[in-house]
Design a protein around this motif. Sequence first.
Motif, short mmCIF file in Angstrom:
data_model
loop_
_atom_site.label_atom_id
_atom_site.label_comp_id
_atom_site.label_asym_id
_atom_site.label_seq_id
_atom_site.Cartn_x
_atom_site.Cartn_y
_atom_site.Cartn_z
N GLY A 49 0.79 1.98 -1.61
CA GLY A 49 0.60 0.64 -2.14
C GLY A 49 -0.08 0.60 -3.49
O GLY A 49 0.10 -0.35 -4.25
N ASP B 84 -5.18 -4.69 -3.29
CA ASP B 84 -3.99 -4.19 -3.97
C ASP B 84 -4.43 -3.41 -5.21
O ASP B 84 -5.63 -3.16 -5.38
CB ASP B 84 -3.03 -5.32 -4.34
CG ASP B 84 -3.68 -6.40 -5.21
OD1 ASP B 84 -4.68 -6.09 -5.91
OD2 ASP B 84 -3.20 -7.54 -5.20
N VAL C 25 2.92 -3.38 -0.46
CA VAL C 25 1.53 -3.74 -0.19
C VAL C 25 1.45 -4.82 0.88
O VAL C 25 0.56 -4.80 1.74
CB VAL C 25 0.84 -4.21 -1.49
CG1 VAL C 25 -0.56 -4.75 -1.19
CG2 VAL C 25 0.75 -3.07 -2.49
#
Length: 470
Positions: free
Chosen positions: A294, A351, A430
């Motif tokens: 991610g 993230d 993600v």
Amino acid sequence: MSLAPQSRRVTLAIAAVMFMLVLDGSILNTSLPAIAASQGVPPLALSAVVTAYLLAASAVLPLSSWLGERHGMRKIFLVGVGLFTLASLLCGLAQTPGQLVLARVLQGAGGGLLLPIGRTIALRGARKEDIVGIQALLVWPALFGPVLGPPLGGFLSTYATWRWNFLLNVPIGLIGMALLARWVPRDEPGPARPFDMVGFIGAAGGLTLFIGGVEWVSHDIGRAQGHLASVLCVLAGLATLVWTVGHLRRATHPVVSLSPFEHRSFVVSTVGGTLAATAIQSTPFLLPLLFQLGMGRDAVSAGAMLLPYFAANLGMKTVTTPILQRFGFRTVMIASGLISALSIAAFALVDAQTPWVLLISLLMVSGASRSMSMTAINTLAVADLPQHKLGASSTLAAISSQVAGAMGVAVGALVLAAMAHLGGREHLAVGDFSAAFLVVAVFNALAVVQFWRMPHQAGAEILRPRESRG
């Protein structure tokens, strides 16, 4: 409140062996591609290397307590360490996939002996005021192993050879055996107890089917079809375990006694602890994948990003006992469980743009609450038990740990695969991890519901200073 010197020595030696055990289980996943390349087979063909260990350990677990009582806990524990160490050497020397799988079966058999007996030895004859300190030391392998294993496995496979993932156990095992032989006093075998063959077959078979089925499901979820067999395996395992519980309740000499469930504190800590451990075991599985898939990190840097998580786990050990003495088990388990659930859920917001300071703070909060929660849960499980029930409670706790470990990985992997499938993607995004963290957080929240049910004074006896006891 400090441990008696003898208790500290014995517990540290056992904890070191347990760390070897847990590290071995978590270090392997990142090394499977390197092992497969060296053996000239696809990585999926080596899934049996993981499954063989789990199944062998599951089959041996119900037998361990009976063997310890029959032949002496110290002797069986040393046999388990020796078997695990020898099997680790054979794994490191394996030249074919078949040899590696057979060696992993031996490893699993040794591991199945170690998990429950080690805890029984550490708690046997312990003073009430030492139980919190002993459990704090026994819990750290389960907390640190899953965090350190993946980056260490990636490092060794990248810069040395995958064989060191197994050979690393050999010196640890030999040193552990020497310390155990020196520090753990000899114990006499107990009175001969008839062997409950029916109960053993039911417990071993049920655990093997259930844990093996859960592991199978976690491998099947990325496939478009072929899920029915793995799901049926899980259901067959559950049905067998339900039948076995009925047998164990009726049996005069059950292979695993269910008598610890007569104590409410054990029931709450075991049921709630299994739910919490499922979430806690899933988090170290999901975080490295989030950092790599991610956030675009490589395996080594993704492992390094877990260091704040590890440091917070370690730091909490210095304040665990004072916090429990000040607030009691119920308050601490509810508070740490809520913080753990919220911090896991907060990872859903992480993230590549998340500020470093915020990410490190979140990792530390999650690691600290994880450490506090598991120490309190494991300590409360034995707080109200008499000495003669410790063997049974240790076996039941080891079974709970095995189930939670398998469930944690399976739940995380299942949600990731489901989200990718719903999004019509072959690769993870993600957003897939966000859903996985939220689902895992629900497991932790359900554990808090269990903790809310316990009496306010649960486990208070072992938290009192020694001089205040009657």
